[in-house]
Scaffold this motif. Structure first.
Motif, PDB file in Angstrom:
ATOM      1  N   VAL A  82       0.837  -1.205   0.000  1.00  0.00           N
ATOM      2  CA  VAL A  82       0.000   0.000   0.000  1.00  0.00           C
ATOM      3  C   VAL A  82       0.870   1.252   0.000  1.00  0.00           C
ATOM      4  O   VAL A  82       0.626   2.203  -0.756  1.00  0.00           O
ATOM      5  N   LEU A  83       1.910   1.260   0.819  1.00  0.00           N
ATOM      6  CA  LEU A  83       2.811   2.414   0.869  1.00  0.00           C
ATOM      7  C   LEU A  83       3.601   2.563  -0.430  1.00  0.00           C
ATOM      8  O   LEU A  83       3.843   3.692  -0.883  1.00  0.00           O
ATOM      9  N   LEU A  84       4.005   1.451  -1.029  1.00  0.00           N
ATOM     10  CA  LEU A  84       4.706   1.521  -2.313  1.00  0.00           C
ATOM     11  C   LEU A  84       3.809   2.131  -3.385  1.00  0.00           C
ATOM     12  O   LEU A  84       4.238   3.000  -4.146  1.00  0.00           O
ATOM     13  N   VAL A  85       2.571   1.706  -3.438  1.00  0.00           N
ATOM     14  CA  VAL A  85       1.618   2.274  -4.400  1.00  0.00           C
ATOM     15  C   VAL A  85       1.463   3.772  -4.164  1.00  0.00           C
ATOM     16  O   VAL A  85       1.472   4.573  -5.100  1.00  0.00           O
ATOM     17  N   LYS A  86       1.340   4.165  -2.902  1.00  0.00           N
ATOM     18  CA  LYS A  86       1.200   5.591  -2.559  1.00  0.00           C
ATOM     19  C   LYS A  86       2.423   6.379  -3.028  1.00  0.00           C
ATOM     20  O   LYS A  86       2.289   7.454  -3.626  1.00  0.00           O
ATOM     21  N   ALA A  87       3.602   5.854  -2.781  1.00  0.00           N
ATOM     22  CA  ALA A  87       4.830   6.564  -3.163  1.00  0.00           C
ATOM     23  C   ALA A  87       4.973   6.693  -4.671  1.00  0.00           C
ATOM     24  O   ALA A  87       5.456   7.712  -5.173  1.00  0.00           O
ATOM     25  N   THR A  88       4.528   5.683  -5.406  1.00  0.00           N
ATOM     26  CA  THR A  88       4.698   5.720  -6.864  1.00  0.00           C
ATOM     27  C   THR A  88       3.680   6.619  -7.555  1.00  0.00           C
ATOM     28  O   THR A  88       3.746   6.792  -8.767  1.00  0.00           O
ATOM     29  N   GLN A  89       2.789   7.202  -6.806  1.00  0.00           N
ATOM     30  CA  GLN A  89       1.859   8.158  -7.403  1.00  0.00           C
ATOM     31  C   GLN A  89       2.578   9.433  -7.824  1.00  0.00           C
ATOM     32  O   GLN A  89       2.113  10.129  -8.725  1.00  0.00           O
ATOM     33  N   THR A  90       3.711   9.730  -7.186  1.00  0.00           N
ATOM     34  CA  THR A  90       4.459  10.934  -7.550  1.00  0.00           C
ATOM     35  C   THR A  90       5.917  10.652  -7.907  1.00  0.00           C
ATOM     36  O   THR A  90       6.552  11.483  -8.529  1.00  0.00           O
ATOM     37  N   LEU A  91       6.448   9.508  -7.506  1.00  0.00           N
ATOM     38  CA  LEU A  91       7.835   9.169  -7.821  1.00  0.00           C
ATOM     39  C   LEU A  91       7.882   8.278  -9.056  1.00  0.00           C
ATOM     40  O   LEU A  91       6.960   7.499  -9.289  1.00  0.00           O
ATOM     41  N   PRO A  92       8.961   8.357  -9.827  1.00  0.00           N
ATOM     42  CA  PRO A  92       9.098   7.462 -10.987  1.00  0.00           C
ATOM     43  C   PRO A  92       9.107   5.997 -10.531  1.00  0.00           C
ATOM     44  O   PRO A  92       9.790   5.640  -9.568  1.00  0.00           O
TER      45      PRO A  92
END
Length: 109
Positions: free
Chosen positions: A47-57
């Protein structure tokens, strides 16, 4: 802020890998508890990885996530599972950490 979320996601990756290690050497209800910890850590990490990839490459985020997980898991193995800590192993962990820092430094975000 998403870099912090990504690092926390990587730490939960360490958690799920460590839970698998403990479950492997446990039996009965103790093993069930470690497997439950695995699924909780896995879910939070994803869940946190998905959240982070919303703005990070995605490529950078995934590499950092797996790198944090790999470094943390090796260190957990050395500290808690009596895995070897010889020169070359520590050398390559250090180069992995340098690579993670380099990816962060070169990221446009």
């Amino acid at each position: 802020m998403n870099w912090v979320i990504l690092i926390i996601a990587g730490l939960f990756e360490v958690g799920f890998a460590s839970c698998l290690g403990k479950a492997k050497i446990s039996t009965g209800n103790t093993a069930v508890a470690w497997y439950a910890g695995f699924f909780v850590c896995l879910t939070i990490s994803m869940v946190l990885l998905v959240k982070a990839t919303q703005t990070l490459p995605i490529g950078t985020a995934y590499a950092v996530w797996t790198g944090v997980g790999a470094v943390g898991t090796v260190l957990m193995g050395i500290i808690f599972f009596n895995e070897p800590a010889d020169f070359w192993r520590l050398f390559f962990i250090t180069t992995l950490i340098a690579s993670i820092v380099g990816l962060k430094a070169m990221s446009a975000h």
